[in-house]
Design a protein around this motif. Structure first.
Motif, PDB file in Angstrom:
ATOM      1  N   TYR A 177      63.250   1.451  67.260  1.00  0.00           N
ATOM      2  CA  TYR A 177      62.498   1.670  66.423  1.00  0.00           C
ATOM      3  C   TYR A 177      62.656   0.924  65.187  1.00  0.00           C
ATOM      4  O   TYR A 177      61.574   0.946  64.255  1.00  0.00           O
ATOM      5  CB  TYR A 177      62.486   3.193  65.654  1.00  0.00           C
ATOM      6  CG  TYR A 177      62.410   4.329  66.640  1.00  0.00           C
ATOM      7  CD1 TYR A 177      61.132   4.533  66.996  1.00  0.00           C
ATOM      8  CD2 TYR A 177      63.413   4.982  67.350  1.00  0.00           C
ATOM      9  CE1 TYR A 177      60.640   5.634  67.953  1.00  0.00           C
ATOM     10  CE2 TYR A 177      63.321   5.890  68.398  1.00  0.00           C
ATOM     11  CZ  TYR A 177      62.011   6.302  68.567  1.00  0.00           C
ATOM     12  OH  TYR A 177      61.625   7.334  69.451  1.00  0.00           O
ATOM     13  N   ARG A 203      63.575   1.429  59.603  1.00  0.00           N
ATOM     14  CA  ARG A 203      63.206   2.852  59.684  1.00  0.00           C
ATOM     15  C   ARG A 203      64.535   3.410  59.753  1.00  0.00           C
ATOM     16  O   ARG A 203      64.639   4.854  59.277  1.00  0.00           O
ATOM     17  CB  ARG A 203      62.636   2.914  60.752  1.00  0.00           C
ATOM     18  CG  ARG A 203      61.823   4.383  61.071  1.00  0.00           C
ATOM     19  CD  ARG A 203      60.720   4.469  62.299  1.00  0.00           C
ATOM     20  NE  ARG A 203      59.927   3.612  62.023  1.00  0.00           N
ATOM     21  CZ  ARG A 203      59.153   3.373  62.934  1.00  0.00           C
ATOM     22  NH1 ARG A 203      58.973   4.286  64.109  1.00  0.00           N
ATOM     23  NH2 ARG A 203      57.918   2.764  62.993  1.00  0.00           N
ATOM     24  N   LEU A 204      65.464   3.093  60.629  1.00  0.00           N
ATOM     25  CA  LEU A 204      66.779   3.872  60.807  1.00  0.00           C
ATOM     26  C   LEU A 204      67.667   3.989  59.557  1.00  0.00           C
ATOM     27  O   LEU A 204      68.476   4.935  59.305  1.00  0.00           O
ATOM     28  CB  LEU A 204      67.746   3.145  61.818  1.00  0.00           C
ATOM     29  CG  LEU A 204      67.716   3.706  63.306  1.00  0.00           C
ATOM     30  CD1 LEU A 204      68.108   4.877  63.400  1.00  0.00           C
ATOM     31  CD2 LEU A 204      66.047   3.828  63.878  1.00  0.00           C
ATOM     32  N   VAL A 214      66.530   3.965  56.304  1.00  0.00           N
ATOM     33  CA  VAL A 214      65.998   4.832  55.383  1.00  0.00           C
ATOM     34  C   VAL A 214      66.304   6.198  56.048  1.00  0.00           C
ATOM     35  O   VAL A 214      66.660   7.248  55.155  1.00  0.00           O
ATOM     36  CB  VAL A 214      64.530   4.570  55.480  1.00  0.00           C
ATOM     37  CG1 VAL A 214      63.770   5.600  54.507  1.00  0.00           C
ATOM     38  CG2 VAL A 214      64.132   3.261  54.523  1.00  0.00           C
ATOM     39  N   SER A 215      66.034   6.387  57.257  1.00  0.00           N
ATOM     40  CA  SER A 215      66.465   7.769  57.738  1.00  0.00           C
ATOM     41  C   SER A 215      67.905   8.236  57.674  1.00  0.00           C
ATOM     42  O   SER A 215      68.129   9.523  57.056  1.00  0.00           O
ATOM     43  CB  SER A 215      65.921   7.844  59.450  1.00  0.00           C
ATOM     44  OG  SER A 215      64.735   7.425  59.407  1.00  0.00           O
ATOM     45  N   CYS A 216      68.657   7.320  57.663  1.00  0.00           N
ATOM     46  CA  CYS A 216      70.338   7.458  57.510  1.00  0.00           C
ATOM     47  C   CYS A 216      70.274   7.839  55.986  1.00  0.00           C
ATOM     48  O   CYS A 216      71.060   8.987  55.680  1.00  0.00           O
ATOM     49  CB  CYS A 216      70.949   6.258  57.616  1.00  0.00           C
ATOM     50  SG  CYS A 216      72.720   6.202  56.942  1.00  0.00           S
ATOM     51  N   ALA A 259      68.236   9.164  53.982  1.00  0.00           N
ATOM     52  CA  ALA A 259      67.615  10.580  53.781  1.00  0.00           C
ATOM     53  C   ALA A 259      68.395  11.563  54.167  1.00  0.00           C
ATOM     54  O   ALA A 259      68.731  12.839  53.693  1.00  0.00           O
ATOM     55  CB  ALA A 259      66.117  10.606  54.375  1.00  0.00           C
ATOM     56  N   GLY A 260      69.090  11.366  55.564  1.00  0.00           N
ATOM     57  CA  GLY A 260      69.788  12.222  56.210  1.00  0.00           C
ATOM     58  C   GLY A 260      71.076  12.772  55.379  1.00  0.00           C
ATOM     59  O   GLY A 260      71.680  13.922  55.287  1.00  0.00           O
ATOM     60  N   ALA A 309      73.885  11.503  60.447  1.00  0.00           N
ATOM     61  CA  ALA A 309      73.214  10.660  59.667  1.00  0.00           C
ATOM     62  C   ALA A 309      73.837   9.252  59.385  1.00  0.00           C
ATOM     63  O   ALA A 309      73.069   8.122  59.507  1.00  0.00           O
ATOM     64  CB  ALA A 309      72.462  11.090  58.511  1.00  0.00           C
ATOM     65  N   TYR A 364      73.883   3.852  60.278  1.00  0.00           N
ATOM     66  CA  TYR A 364      73.883   2.884  59.355  1.00  0.00           C
ATOM     67  C   TYR A 364      74.270   1.524  59.746  1.00  0.00           C
ATOM     68  O   TYR A 364      73.774   0.362  59.844  1.00  0.00           O
ATOM     69  CB  TYR A 364      74.511   3.251  57.895  1.00  0.00           C
ATOM     70  CG  TYR A 364      74.183   1.790  57.188  1.00  0.00           C
ATOM     71  CD1 TYR A 364      73.192   1.467  56.572  1.00  0.00           C
ATOM     72  CD2 TYR A 364      75.393   0.824  56.955  1.00  0.00           C
ATOM     73  CE1 TYR A 364      73.121   0.350  55.834  1.00  0.00           C
ATOM     74  CE2 TYR A 364      75.338  -0.335  56.435  1.00  0.00           C
ATOM     75  CZ  TYR A 364      74.291  -0.637  56.105  1.00  0.00           C
ATOM     76  OH  TYR A 364      74.074  -1.782  55.138  1.00  0.00           O
ATOM     77  N   VAL A 387      66.295   6.126  48.940  1.00  0.00           N
ATOM     78  CA  VAL A 387      65.292   6.302  49.913  1.00  0.00           C
ATOM     79  C   VAL A 387      63.840   5.750  49.347  1.00  0.00           C
ATOM     80  O   VAL A 387      63.079   4.971  50.103  1.00  0.00           O
ATOM     81  CB  VAL A 387      65.054   8.134  50.348  1.00  0.00           C
ATOM     82  CG1 VAL A 387      63.873   8.082  51.231  1.00  0.00           C
ATOM     83  CG2 VAL A 387      66.452   8.265  51.171  1.00  0.00           C
ATOM     84  N   LEU A 437      61.779   2.804  51.021  1.00  0.00           N
ATOM     85  CA  LEU A 437      60.374   2.961  51.417  1.00  0.00           C
ATOM     86  C   LEU A 437      59.535   2.006  50.898  1.00  0.00           C
ATOM     87  O   LEU A 437      58.251   1.491  51.570  1.00  0.00           O
ATOM     88  CB  LEU A 437      59.857   4.197  51.062  1.00  0.00           C
ATOM     89  CG  LEU A 437      60.450   5.501  51.989  1.00  0.00           C
ATOM     90  CD1 LEU A 437      60.095   6.746  50.990  1.00  0.00           C
ATOM     91  CD2 LEU A 437      60.274   5.416  53.325  1.00  0.00           C
TER      92      LEU A 437
END
Length: 423
Positions: free
Chosen positions: A71, A75-76, A78-80, A82-83, A110, A114, A175, A179
């Protein structure tokens, strides 16, 4: 930093991510002290709960690397972020040990993505890679030192649940920043080399990519990183307890009104702060010193320091402080070298997978030294413990020599590695 605009953007993005991973990681033990009282649960049971959170942090690195290749690393990351932030908000609402367990597991899952994602991004997007590795490492050390300091300080004035929510705040801000961040994640890759997300990634591709990696110089790099992880985890896990037991530190008279301060803890934090300098110098040297040669020299220094520790404690408080500062410098100076070795010896299109395996070795297999080190300290002696660490470091030096002499034979010429390889 003397970097171009794309390098600066990636540096800022990954530095924020690296600092926050360790910010959250090292604040958990501080909260654990409060949870033990709040929920009236034995330390053995709560230790198991905390282990449930830390386990995915290491074991999830490989899946995280696979997802980064699938992906894209931005993206990973940012997801990390957020999680991890969501996990601490869950912790802030906890009314039982079971909710604590859910929050910690969410954090571990999460956080695990990273390192493979962030380092893959640096390796493919940054032209001044050594400099950014240096600043990236410094940011991680800042998070390691600030996480427990801020958590402990806030707990003096606030309820633990509010502290957990406040700790999530920087992650939420990161986050929002992530973004909006813009950069080219493959700017440092040669034209014609595919380093973008692999939309067609399949199990067969994963198996073939893994087989190709371990049929190359990466097999030795993986062993080198696992050995470094054994040294790193063993040293940093038990050093606070070791320092507390030294006569030169135990005999320090704490002024009236400061009875709660533990001098040993401040020496340990000082080691982490000095580690920032080690990260910077090590990262800058990766632009000038081939990774295998740097690893040989640094493992040799770590072996000598391990053998010198027990005699060094006889030199009094000043000797201990100097010895710990030296340890901190070289323990963290080695990290940019193995991070750069992955970038040098692996093809760009499997960089996420490569770093996933790397941190499985660092945080997963490396954690075995916690169990082994505890047995040695408990059943043998302090001298035996540091002799074990010296043996581990010498093993790393031998593996690094193998990497140096076997590079031409072990690199898969069918799949180009980094064009900037300098040895």
């Amino acid at each position: 930093m003397g970097l171009n605009a794309n390098d600066r953007a990636i540096a800022g993005f990954t530095m924020a991510g690296h600092a926050l991973v360790h910010w959250f990681e090292t604040s958990i033990p501080i909260l654990l002290v409060v949870w033990l009282t709040e929920f009236d649960v034995g330390i053995a049971k709560f230790g198991l709960v905390v282990a449930l959170g830390y386990a995915p942090f290491g074991m999830g690195a490989l899946p995280g690397g696979i997802l980064a290749d699938r992906y894209g690393p931005k993206r990973l990351v940012v997801s990390c972020l957020a999680g991890m932030s969501a996990a601490f908000l869950v912790l802030s609402l906890a009314t039982s040990i079971y909710t604590i367990a859910v929050g910690l597991v969410l954090w571990g899952v999460a956080a695990s993505v990273y390192h493979p994602a962030g380092l893959a991004l640096i390796s493919t997007g940054v032209s001044e890679r050594g400099t950014v590795f240096a600043w990236h490492g410094i940011a991680g050390n800042a998070g390691i030192a600030l996480g427990p300091f801020v958590a402990a300080t806030l707990l003096i004035f606030l309820e633990w649940s509010l502290v957990a929510a406040i700790l999530a705040g920087p992650g939420i801000l990161a986050v929002i920043y992530g973004l909006s961040a813009e950069f080219d994640p493959t700017a440092a890759v040669d034209d014609g080399v595919d380093a973008g997300p692999d939309e067609a990634l399949s199990l067969s591709t994963l198996v073939s990519d893994s087989r190709a990696l371990f049929a190359s110089a990466f097999a030795i790099i993986f062993a080198v990183v696992a050995v470094e992880g054994l040294y790193y985890r063993g040293m940093l896990t038990y050093l606070p307890e070791i320092l507390h037991g030294l006569d030169a530190i135990d005999g320090i008279a704490v002024p009236a009104g400061l009875e709660g301060i533990e001098p040993a803890d401040y020496i340990y934090v000082g080691l982490l702060v000095v580690g920032m300098g080690g990260q910077y110098v090590g990262g800058k040297l990766t632009d000038r010193v081939p990774p295998a040669r740097g690893l040989i020299g640094l493992f040799a220094v770590l072996a000598v320091l391990a053998l010198a520790f027990v005699p060094g404690t006889e030199l009094g408080l000043l000797g201990i402080i100097v010895l710990c500062g030296t340890f901190g410098f070289f323990l963290f100076a080695i990290q940019p070298f193995y991070q750069n070795a992955v970038a040098v010896y692996t093809p760009p299109d499997t960089r996420g997978l490569s770093y996933g395996y790397t941190y499985l070795g660092e945080f997963g297999l490396g954690s075995a030294s916690i169990a082994v080190g505890g047995v040695v300290l408990g059943e043998a002696s302090l001298t035996a413990f540091f002799a074990l660490l010296a043996t581990v470091a010498l093993t790393g030096a031998v593996l690094s020599i193998a990497l140096l002499v076997g590079r031409d034979r072990l690199v898969d010429t069918g799949r180009p590695a980094d064009a900037n390889a300098n040895d």
